[in-house]
Design an enzyme around this catalytic site. Sequence first.
Site, PDB file in Angstrom:
ATOM      1  N   LYS A   1       0.861  -1.071  -0.015  1.00 26.97           N
ATOM      2  CA  LYS A   1      -0.059   0.116   0.053  1.00 26.97           C
ATOM      3  C   LYS A   1       0.757   1.303  -0.007  1.00 26.97           C
ATOM      4  O   LYS A   1       1.601   1.522   0.850  1.00 26.97           O
ATOM      5  CB  LYS A   1      -0.842   0.026   1.115  1.00 26.97           C
ATOM      6  CG  LYS A   1      -1.739   1.252   1.302  1.00 26.97           C
ATOM      7  CD  LYS A   1      -2.255   1.337   2.741  1.00 26.97           C
ATOM      8  CE  LYS A   1      -3.123   2.845   2.834  1.00 26.97           C
ATOM      9  NZ  LYS A   1      -2.273   3.928   2.494  1.00 26.97           N
TER      10      LYS A   1
ATOM     11  N   PRO B   1      -7.812   4.534   4.741  1.00 29.18           N
ATOM     12  CA  PRO B   1      -7.292   4.087   6.082  1.00 29.18           C
ATOM     13  C   PRO B   1      -8.337   2.897   6.564  1.00 29.18           C
ATOM     14  O   PRO B   1      -7.881   2.285   7.110  1.00 29.18           O
ATOM     15  CB  PRO B   1      -7.379   5.183   6.927  1.00 29.18           C
ATOM     16  CG  PRO B   1      -6.881   6.212   5.986  1.00 29.18           C
ATOM     17  CD  PRO B   1      -7.866   6.021   4.893  1.00 29.18           C
TER      18      PRO B   1
ATOM     19  N   GLY C   1       6.387   4.951   9.582  1.00 29.15           N
ATOM     20  CA  GLY C   1       5.248   6.406   9.674  1.00 29.15           C
ATOM     21  C   GLY C   1       5.576   7.076  11.153  1.00 29.15           C
ATOM     22  O   GLY C   1       6.475   6.757  11.893  1.00 29.15           O
ATOM     23  N   SER C   2       4.477   7.625  11.540  1.00 25.20           N
ATOM     24  CA  SER C   2       4.476   8.235  12.754  1.00 25.20           C
ATOM     25  C   SER C   2       4.191   7.492  14.297  1.00 25.20           C
ATOM     26  O   SER C   2       3.507   6.153  13.934  1.00 25.20           O
ATOM     27  CB  SER C   2       3.319   9.547  12.932  1.00 25.20           C
ATOM     28  OG  SER C   2       2.086   8.506  12.911  1.00 25.20           O
TER      29      SER C   2
ATOM     30  N   GLU D   1       8.667   1.090  12.006  1.00 24.35           N
ATOM     31  CA  GLU D   1       9.813   2.249  12.131  1.00 24.35           C
ATOM     32  C   GLU D   1       9.157   3.522  12.084  1.00 24.35           C
ATOM     33  O   GLU D   1       8.380   3.967  11.324  1.00 24.35           O
ATOM     34  CB  GLU D   1      10.592   1.938  10.745  1.00 24.35           C
ATOM     35  CG  GLU D   1      11.703   2.948  10.821  1.00 24.35           C
ATOM     36  CD  GLU D   1      12.633   2.677   9.440  1.00 24.35           C
ATOM     37  OE1 GLU D   1      13.343   3.928   9.178  1.00 24.35           O
ATOM     38  OE2 GLU D   1      12.672   1.904   8.775  1.00 24.35           O
TER      39      GLU D   1
ATOM     40  N   GLY E   1       9.283   7.146  14.933  1.00 21.24           N
ATOM     41  CA  GLY E   1      10.133   8.487  14.844  1.00 21.24           C
ATOM     42  C   GLY E   1      11.440   8.427  15.308  1.00 21.24           C
ATOM     43  O   GLY E   1      11.901   7.187  15.536  1.00 21.24           O
TER      44      GLY E   1
ATOM     45  N   CYS F   1      14.521   9.635   8.684  1.00 17.30           N
ATOM     46  CA  CYS F   1      14.253   9.249  10.203  1.00 17.30           C
ATOM     47  C   CYS F   1      15.569   9.258  10.881  1.00 17.30           C
ATOM     48  O   CYS F   1      15.429   9.308  12.280  1.00 17.30           O
ATOM     49  CB  CYS F   1      13.818   7.913  10.003  1.00 17.30           C
ATOM     50  SG  CYS F   1      14.800   6.697   8.977  1.00 17.30           S
TER      51      CYS F   1
ATOM     52  N   GLU G   1       5.140  24.336   8.678  1.00 18.32           N
ATOM     53  CA  GLU G   1       4.474  25.160   9.974  1.00 18.32           C
ATOM     54  C   GLU G   1       5.074  24.401  11.165  1.00 18.32           C
ATOM     55  O   GLU G   1       5.339  25.226  12.135  1.00 18.32           O
ATOM     56  CB  GLU G   1       3.203  25.236   9.899  1.00 18.32           C
ATOM     57  CG  GLU G   1       2.494  26.312   8.371  1.00 18.32           C
ATOM     58  CD  GLU G   1       3.407  27.448   8.636  1.00 18.32           C
ATOM     59  OE1 GLU G   1       3.121  28.169   9.734  1.00 18.32           O
ATOM     60  OE2 GLU G   1       3.913  27.937   7.873  1.00 18.32           O
TER      61      GLU G   1
ATOM     62  N   GLU H   1      10.538  15.380  17.719  1.00 18.24           N
ATOM     63  CA  GLU H   1      10.829  15.140  16.265  1.00 18.24           C
ATOM     64  C   GLU H   1      10.592  16.457  15.738  1.00 18.24           C
ATOM     65  O   GLU H   1       9.550  16.886  15.505  1.00 18.24           O
ATOM     66  CB  GLU H   1      10.512  13.831  15.637  1.00 18.24           C
ATOM     67  CG  GLU H   1      11.192  13.552  14.295  1.00 18.24           C
ATOM     68  CD  GLU H   1      10.561  12.202  13.811  1.00 18.24           C
ATOM     69  OE1 GLU H   1      11.453  11.611  13.148  1.00 18.24           O
ATOM     70  OE2 GLU H   1       9.430  11.991  14.105  1.00 18.24           O
TER      71      GLU H   1
END
Length: 833
Positions: free
Chosen positions: A470, A503, A522-523, A546, A548, A580, A629, A701
């Site tokens: 995906k 999702p 990802g997060s 895997e 932050g 990362c 931002e 992070e």
Amino acid sequence: MDHRPINVLGGSKNAHVEHLYASQVHGGYHVHAAQARPEDKSVHELLQPIEDASHTRDRKRSPPDSACARGTRVDVVENVTTWAASDISEDPEEPHILWMHGYVGSGKSAITQEVCEQSDRQGRPVISFFFFRNTGDRSKIWRLATTLASQMATVIPETEPFIRAAVKASPALTRPDEGGVSVVARMQRLIYRPFKARVKACGGARGWEGGPFLIVLDGLDECDDKEQVQELIDDTLLFFEENPSIPLRVFITSRVEEHIQSHLDVPGVRLDNLVDQCSDADIATFLEVLFSIEKRRNSVVRAYIRQHGEWPTAEDKWMLVHHIDGSFIFASLLFKYIMGLTASDGSDSPATPMDRLPHTLNMNPGLDGLYTQTLARSEHLPHFLNIISTIALLEEPLPTSGIAELLGRYIKRVPLGVVFVIAPWKYVLSLSNPPPLSTADHFDPSSFPYLTTVNSVLPALIAGNAVLLKPSPQTPITAERFAIAFTRAGLPENLLQVVHLSPELASDVIKHPLVNFVSFTGSVAVGRVISETAAKASGFTGSALELGGKDPAYVAPDADLDYTAAELVDGAFFNSGQSCCAIERIYVHEAVYDQFVAKFVDITKNYRLGDPTSTETNLGPVVSLASAEKIRKQVADAIKQGAKGLIPEDLFTAAKAYALFPFEFCLSKLTFLVLGDSGTAFVAPQVLVDVNHTMDVMTEETFGPVVGIQRVASASEAISLMNDSKYGLTASIWTNIEANAASSEELFLKFVNELETGTVFLNRCDYLDPALSWVGVKDSGRGVSLSKFGASASSRMTPSLLFGWLMVMLGCDAGYDQLTRPKSVHMKIKTSP
């Protein structure tokens, strides 16, 4: 045609022809011999036993060619024969079954042969079956009962009528294959019931004379029919449980295989570990017999002894015994090599036995040609090459018994099945609450969609799994191209499938019973949701996450500052800091702090922010406006808290607020017009000093071109601050190990041992080595990619214990591995030009 029998011999007298029949055909007669009726056959013809499976076989023609050398294994054989001959009625607690186990070369078959021959010489009834792998029916179980029954009818003739009755009632008992009759039924009807009937005819166990009847099964592990072996064992145990006083004993020898051990290591079975009974004295006696025989034959040895005295000397013999370390196979091979009875190793091979003996003693038992014969028997094993590699890497020589242990047990890795890879593009950062899995933006993980996808997909495919890939909605075409490349390379159709999912659908895939493993980059927040979803799925679906990072660096006082500053600037700002394992915080020893910061700032000021397709550009935009931002807010908050920014923003006009940029650049055939204002994705690099761990820029992070540099007074303070993080992916240490080898090495090892991280670098950072594990601790994730450990994550273990008790051969095993984690150490020694 008339098939009635007629007397074709007319009135002849004294003429007797059995089974002669005539058929009337067109007025004449055709005389033929009819098939013998079962009742007219001998029991041997009826049962069709395997001729060369018992202890009476010609060992030179039918393996194993094993026999105890004169004077060896005396105690072991005596223990077995004493047990076999003991009166069951006098000691009903003595088990009916004796299982002797040991590794290859421990002498099991030789002991079995000697036990059988002694029983014959002493007039005690014994029958035997020697299993042997790759020898046709002798590696199968279906002719075991008929072979034993044929022998039993010979040594106990009174059992023959019962055996014949069983065959008459069920002719399929003699089939040489499965034939619909289980091994349990064959043993019961051809062995146990006939023997039990004979005992009953004698007036029961007390009326039985001559000692217990002995059944010997050698090499049970060599039988290919493992399930039937288990059934045989279980039924034999049940038979003795129901007939505790019957004068029958069963002697079994084998290596320790799980399917045997699990059924024989039970009450009611006497266990003898042959490894514990293999003495140096036996080996010494064995060698003495061999050398004595050969010295009488070998004229060269006799001439040497006449001139120089006894050979081999007592010291030679002691060294040989010590070197052999309990293996009769190795002792035999060693002796043959010394005497020149094996094929020559080549022109460099010593010429005489006297020359070869010291040469042999210096050989490494794990690697040299003497083991060719031992190892050659195992070349067919699927793990053979791993065994050879293991032996080659051993720090100490391995005795033959150890090689036997390695050859006889292994762990096979098998594919997990279907692996669902959620491939990356960016991280979603600093979410105060874990998002629901339905939040679409949170399936867009880190950068480098091709590289990170390779790290997950390739090991999964190599391990034999099917993969569902995906991609991130931001980079859907990368996955399609990825799949096309694999198809062109010859990957079987549909083994790798690309799926574009919402999702919600991705959550359904994770919970699907056919999905066995999930790999996500990802997060932290989404990683937790995926982990929870996988844990609730059918079968506890495994996952590798895997997540932050907030990777630190420490600059020691002896570091090469020019090299270190340049490398750390690149480590912090490569890909605009969107890695990362980017360097996000640096701790510098106070002795070199000011110098290092000045060099770092000078290099940063020379970076160029702009069009990422231009060769003049060092820094491009970050992945999204939201990410930009977030980065700007971290910097602004830190400055409000007392930090100082050392990079003037006006050096990087592309990031100036409210500016309109007229250039365009092309990515993947799509043209983007980059507008200024406060929403630009171009972020100027920033170096912050006077920072501390109350600031988000040093603890959360950033994932952008920003780094904080903090002064420390010692390595211990640096370690404490580097560990003061909820992340733990990589860390780097910068010290001049070229100039200060001893002190720098000691310092580096202190960091290696004390840092809470997955990888520790020396004099480099942000660097992946496929040979090293890529692993995070704490909130940086779980699971491993890259290295052999990463490949193992896409498979599961199927242990096979063929023989030998479980032991740790090389300091680690699967159970040990799951209670530890890999920690990679990557060193670069030379930093000077």
